[in-house]
Design a protein around this motif. Sequence first.
Motif, PDB file in Angstrom:
ATOM      1  N   ALA A 597      -6.239  -1.488  19.840  1.00  0.00           N
ATOM      2  CA  ALA A 597      -5.898  -1.618  18.746  1.00  0.00           C
ATOM      3  C   ALA A 597      -4.703  -0.503  18.177  1.00  0.00           C
ATOM      4  CB  ALA A 597      -6.784  -1.720  17.645  1.00  0.00           C
ATOM      5  N   PRO A 598      -3.919  -0.627  17.417  1.00  0.00           N
ATOM      6  CA  PRO A 598      -2.947   0.213  17.035  1.00  0.00           C
ATOM      7  C   PRO A 598      -3.771   0.990  15.990  1.00  0.00           C
ATOM      8  CG  PRO A 598      -2.450  -1.791  15.758  1.00  0.00           C
ATOM      9  CD  PRO A 598      -3.703  -2.014  16.980  1.00  0.00           C
ATOM     10  N   GLY A 599      -4.777   0.835  15.795  1.00  0.00           N
ATOM     11  CA  GLY A 599      -5.770   1.788  14.718  1.00  0.00           C
ATOM     12  C   GLY A 599      -6.673   1.146  14.145  1.00  0.00           C
ATOM     13  N   ILE A 600      -7.830   2.102  13.683  1.00  0.00           N
ATOM     14  CA  ILE A 600      -8.913   1.016  13.024  1.00  0.00           C
ATOM     15  C   ILE A 600      -8.931   1.451  11.502  1.00  0.00           C
ATOM     16  CG2 ILE A 600     -11.434   1.524  12.902  1.00  0.00           C
ATOM     17  CD1 ILE A 600     -10.524   0.467  15.640  1.00  0.00           C
ATOM     18  N   PRO A 601      -8.972   0.554  10.803  1.00  0.00           N
ATOM     19  CA  PRO A 601      -8.831   0.875   9.206  1.00  0.00           C
ATOM     20  C   PRO A 601     -10.112   1.242   8.744  1.00  0.00           C
ATOM     21  CG  PRO A 601      -9.008  -1.518   9.887  1.00  0.00           C
ATOM     22  CD  PRO A 601      -9.019  -0.752  11.093  1.00  0.00           C
ATOM     23  N   HIS A 602     -10.013   1.882   7.743  1.00  0.00           N
ATOM     24  CA  HIS A 602     -11.084   2.584   6.886  1.00  0.00           C
ATOM     25  C   HIS A 602     -10.848   2.416   5.278  1.00  0.00           C
ATOM     26  CE1 HIS A 602     -10.467   5.124  10.594  1.00  0.00           C
ATOM     27  NE2 HIS A 602     -11.722   4.866  10.752  1.00  0.00           N
ATOM     28  N   THR A 603     -12.014   2.878   4.865  1.00  0.00           N
ATOM     29  CA  THR A 603     -11.848   2.968   3.193  1.00  0.00           C
ATOM     30  C   THR A 603     -11.122   4.357   3.169  1.00  0.00           C
ATOM     31  OG1 THR A 603     -13.877   4.099   2.864  1.00  0.00           O
ATOM     32  CG2 THR A 603     -13.890   1.576   3.003  1.00  0.00           C
ATOM     33  N   ARG A 604     -10.878   4.596   1.853  1.00  0.00           N
ATOM     34  CA  ARG A 604     -10.083   6.072   1.568  1.00  0.00           C
ATOM     35  C   ARG A 604     -10.992   7.067   1.840  1.00  0.00           C
ATOM     36  NH1 ARG A 604      -4.595   5.976   1.012  1.00  0.00           N
ATOM     37  NH2 ARG A 604      -3.871   4.002   0.466  1.00  0.00           N
ATOM     38  N   THR A 605     -12.366   6.604   1.895  1.00  0.00           N
ATOM     39  CA  THR A 605     -13.200   7.816   1.867  1.00  0.00           C
ATOM     40  C   THR A 605     -13.961   7.785   3.417  1.00  0.00           C
ATOM     41  OG1 THR A 605     -15.029   6.349   1.415  1.00  0.00           O
ATOM     42  CG2 THR A 605     -14.308   7.742  -0.486  1.00  0.00           C
ATOM     43  N   VAL A 625      -9.825 -10.704   0.651  1.00  0.00           N
ATOM     44  CA  VAL A 625     -10.906  -9.981   1.695  1.00  0.00           C
ATOM     45  C   VAL A 625     -10.696  -8.708   1.329  1.00  0.00           C
ATOM     46  CG1 VAL A 625     -10.879  -9.364   4.027  1.00  0.00           C
ATOM     47  CG2 VAL A 625     -10.547 -11.541   3.749  1.00  0.00           C
ATOM     48  N   VAL A 626      -9.335  -7.998   1.109  1.00  0.00           N
ATOM     49  CA  VAL A 626      -9.301  -6.491   0.986  1.00  0.00           C
ATOM     50  C   VAL A 626      -8.134  -6.481  -0.065  1.00  0.00           C
ATOM     51  CG1 VAL A 626      -7.950  -6.443   3.140  1.00  0.00           C
ATOM     52  CG2 VAL A 626      -9.288  -4.438   2.229  1.00  0.00           C
ATOM     53  N   ASP A 627      -8.674  -5.140  -0.526  1.00  0.00           N
ATOM     54  CA  ASP A 627      -7.296  -4.691  -1.593  1.00  0.00           C
ATOM     55  C   ASP A 627      -6.637  -3.658  -0.805  1.00  0.00           C
ATOM     56  OD1 ASP A 627      -5.645  -3.215  -3.125  1.00  0.00           O
ATOM     57  OD2 ASP A 627      -7.309  -2.421  -4.325  1.00  0.00           O
ATOM     58  N   PRO A 628      -5.055  -3.782  -0.298  1.00  0.00           N
ATOM     59  CA  PRO A 628      -4.598  -2.820   0.375  1.00  0.00           C
ATOM     60  C   PRO A 628      -4.521  -1.443   0.003  1.00  0.00           C
ATOM     61  CG  PRO A 628      -3.332  -4.836   0.304  1.00  0.00           C
ATOM     62  CD  PRO A 628      -4.631  -4.875  -0.659  1.00  0.00           C
ATOM     63  N   GLY A 629      -4.644  -1.237  -1.393  1.00  0.00           N
ATOM     64  CA  GLY A 629      -4.811   0.067  -1.889  1.00  0.00           C
ATOM     65  C   GLY A 629      -6.140   1.034  -1.611  1.00  0.00           C
ATOM     66  N   SER A 630      -6.957   0.144  -1.221  1.00  0.00           N
ATOM     67  CA  SER A 630      -8.163   0.796  -0.835  1.00  0.00           C
ATOM     68  C   SER A 630      -8.436   1.189   0.622  1.00  0.00           C
ATOM     69  CB  SER A 630      -9.521   0.032  -1.215  1.00  0.00           C
ATOM     70  OG  SER A 630      -9.618  -0.923  -0.397  1.00  0.00           O
ATOM     71  N   VAL A 631      -7.394   1.038   1.410  1.00  0.00           N
ATOM     72  CA  VAL A 631      -7.511   0.984   2.902  1.00  0.00           C
ATOM     73  C   VAL A 631      -6.478   2.208   3.263  1.00  0.00           C
ATOM     74  CG1 VAL A 631      -7.133  -0.034   5.169  1.00  0.00           C
ATOM     75  CG2 VAL A 631      -7.520  -1.428   3.025  1.00  0.00           C
ATOM     76  N   ARG A 633      -4.903   2.773   6.177  1.00  0.00           N
ATOM     77  CA  ARG A 633      -3.612   2.369   6.763  1.00  0.00           C
ATOM     78  C   ARG A 633      -3.363   0.638   6.540  1.00  0.00           C
ATOM     79  NH1 ARG A 633      -3.343   3.985  12.849  1.00  0.00           N
ATOM     80  NH2 ARG A 633      -1.347   2.648  12.390  1.00  0.00           N
ATOM     81  N   PRO A 634      -3.089   0.437   5.410  1.00  0.00           N
ATOM     82  CA  PRO A 634      -3.126  -0.989   4.780  1.00  0.00           C
ATOM     83  C   PRO A 634      -2.223  -1.961   5.826  1.00  0.00           C
ATOM     84  CG  PRO A 634      -1.597   0.357   3.338  1.00  0.00           C
ATOM     85  CD  PRO A 634      -2.423   1.271   4.168  1.00  0.00           C
ATOM     86  N   GLU A 635      -1.241  -1.354   6.716  1.00  0.00           N
ATOM     87  CA  GLU A 635      -0.428  -2.216   7.340  1.00  0.00           C
ATOM     88  C   GLU A 635      -1.258  -2.690   8.549  1.00  0.00           C
ATOM     89  OE1 GLU A 635      -0.398   2.030   9.428  1.00  0.00           O
ATOM     90  OE2 GLU A 635      -0.297   1.206   7.288  1.00  0.00           O
ATOM     91  N   LEU A 636      -2.491  -2.303   8.908  1.00  0.00           N
ATOM     92  CA  LEU A 636      -3.251  -2.747  10.055  1.00  0.00           C
ATOM     93  C   LEU A 636      -4.179  -4.023   9.457  1.00  0.00           C
ATOM     94  CD1 LEU A 636      -5.365   0.477  10.954  1.00  0.00           C
ATOM     95  CD2 LEU A 636      -3.486  -0.592  12.243  1.00  0.00           C
ATOM     96  N   ILE A 637      -4.070  -4.519   8.189  1.00  0.00           N
ATOM     97  CA  ILE A 637      -4.908  -5.642   7.702  1.00  0.00           C
ATOM     98  C   ILE A 637      -3.969  -7.016   8.390  1.00  0.00           C
ATOM     99  CG2 ILE A 637      -5.203  -7.065   5.905  1.00  0.00           C
ATOM    100  CD1 ILE A 637      -5.341  -4.512   3.954  1.00  0.00           C
ATOM    101  N   ASP A 638      -2.646  -6.958   8.381  1.00  0.00           N
ATOM    102  CA  ASP A 638      -1.982  -8.088   8.989  1.00  0.00           C
ATOM    103  C   ASP A 638      -2.091  -8.160  10.463  1.00  0.00           C
ATOM    104  OD1 ASP A 638       0.115 -10.442   8.602  1.00  0.00           O
ATOM    105  OD2 ASP A 638       1.215  -8.921   9.828  1.00  0.00           O
TER     106      ASP A 638
END
Length: 667
Positions: A597-605, A625-631, A633-638
């Motif tokens: 993967a290009p990255g593992i997404p996390h919450t801001r914490t 599913v998810v609010d991009p502002g809480s991630v 790296r929001p670009e990983l969602i797509d």
Amino acid sequence: MSTKQPDWTPTPQAVEHSRITDFARFASRRAGRDLSGDYHALWAWSVDDVNGFWAAVWDYFRLPERPAGPALATEALPGGVWFPGSTLNYTAEVFRDRTGTDTAVITVTEDTDAVAITWYELRRQVASLAQALTELGVRMGDRVVGYLPNGVQAVVAFLATAGLGATWAVCGQDYTAAAAEARFAQLRPTVLIAATGCLHGGKHIDRRADVQALRDALPTLTATIAVGDATGAVPGALPWSALTERDAELAPVPVPFDHPLWVVFSSGTTGRPKGIVHGHGGVVLEQVKNLGLHLGLRPGDRLLWHTTPSWMMWNVLVAGLLLGATAVCYEGSPAHPGTDALWRLAARLEVNVLGTSPGYLAACRKAGVRLADHHPASLERLGVTGSAFPADLQHWVAGELGPRTQVVGTSGGTDVVTAFLGAAPTTPVWAGELSAPCLGVAVEAFGPDGMPVRGEVGELVVLRPMPSMPLYFWDDPDGSRYRGAYFDVYPGVWRHGDWITITDHGSVIMHGRSDATLNRHGIRMGSSDIYGPVEQLEEIAEALVVGVEQDGGGYWMPLFVTTTDGIDVDSVLSEKIRDAIRHGASPRHVPDEIIQAPGIPHTRTGKKLEVPVKRLLRGDAQGTVVDPGSVDRPELIDWYARIGAAHRTRRGTALGSAPSRSANGRP
């Protein structure tokens, strides 16, 4: 019985002189029986005699005089009523009996020397700002919000707000304006206190535009206070320096036990972040117990927990002031300019309790950091939380630090802004296990039939009220969201959403979130059991595993990995990963696919987004599913949504064929 030996055992001298032993003697005199010889006996009393235990905590830490009567006047989950008729104020408790010239707060960033603030100066600034907020019209029950880095200004702003009986909420500047708005707009705040920028990873992050955008999005504001050197950076804002330079009298307002102190927010990964409201009394009582007894803090000790104001550990860090400890506020990366930066800082500032995450410790091990070379002589306890703490990593850390430092894994939640599970200075530590349930926390593991189990995986539940359980959720007038969050499965019992095993020696093993459990071939396993053997491979930087239930009874279990130094996941590395899982976790939980993967997404914490990724792979709409502002790296969602779509296409055109073993996951 288990023959597993602990990695760390307290010396008889350490047990004898610990604060928790002193408390146990105090409690023994009140209970009429000896509770000082065994932690588990003290814990059992603390949950059997809830009234006796919490009254003892109140009196031992000399909180204000309380009315006669039971500590828990009404026992209900939810809805417990604590110490009716009592009044106190968090800010008043912080400043009670403090010596003016001792150090209260130390602020340090990546590129600045440590700046120490005495108790006298902290009190003066808090009083000055409280007077300014009063002049700006802030009254009891109003909301003051902060968009601030982790420094003394955030501490002052919170204490001034709490002293007035107003309610505080804060976001660190790792959040964008949109993410902060999603939280603050719910509260309809009166005053915004915001910094013009922050520092992270050697880069200054200019937040002036975000502050302006946040002001524009909060129509209830009557004033904005700007922290920063840039003159006129936020047009119309009041300068922080002018509002904190006056000499004023600090007069915290006594408030009822359950008067709202702050609103902390859930991660917001699945919709609007939940505003969790805690009260003055519950937080004060819980934190003097947590920090005073479990972490052993005493006046003058130094507490450094690497955190941001967005995370509940900031609230815990500031609560060290209730014990007379020095709060060390560090703003920046723990690994800049080198991976060992946090350790160097802790040694330089002679920290007594240091807090960090398993992810940072794993990075230290991979980078070849010798913790022994940076081990502060003052360090009594290393606290570790935020995600599962693998046994091999904990064993390495304990070996590096040696017997004079206890390595303490803890697990709790923003929901109660404390720990459910952890350790005490008197408990042994077993690698990969949390030593015990915390005092006053009636933890059990429930099996499928809703009955307690031992030695097997079960749901983490709490059977009796805790003082710091939420008063309510913000904008939840009938309490339905609150009840649905914790009490929908077992009425009258708090279900936290974690899988745990309670061992035969009373410790607890964490297995991950129960809604992210891997149920392969009918055998349940927590995701953390997979991460342990995979993430210790030198080629793997991080991993994320999910199990996706499919139509027709299918089950797809992909493992996503990021690698070190640009390594590709080829067939050789894929087999190495499978072998590590096969022998280090379970042969039945070898993944169907290993996907680079290009990255593992996390919450801001910093928590991995296992459940949102599972839903993306399943095909749920991204917006639900998810609010991009809480991630982070929001670009990983797509990217993860595309991986799920590609898998569903393959499965639809080749139903019944063997699962793909793609190494790169590219459609």
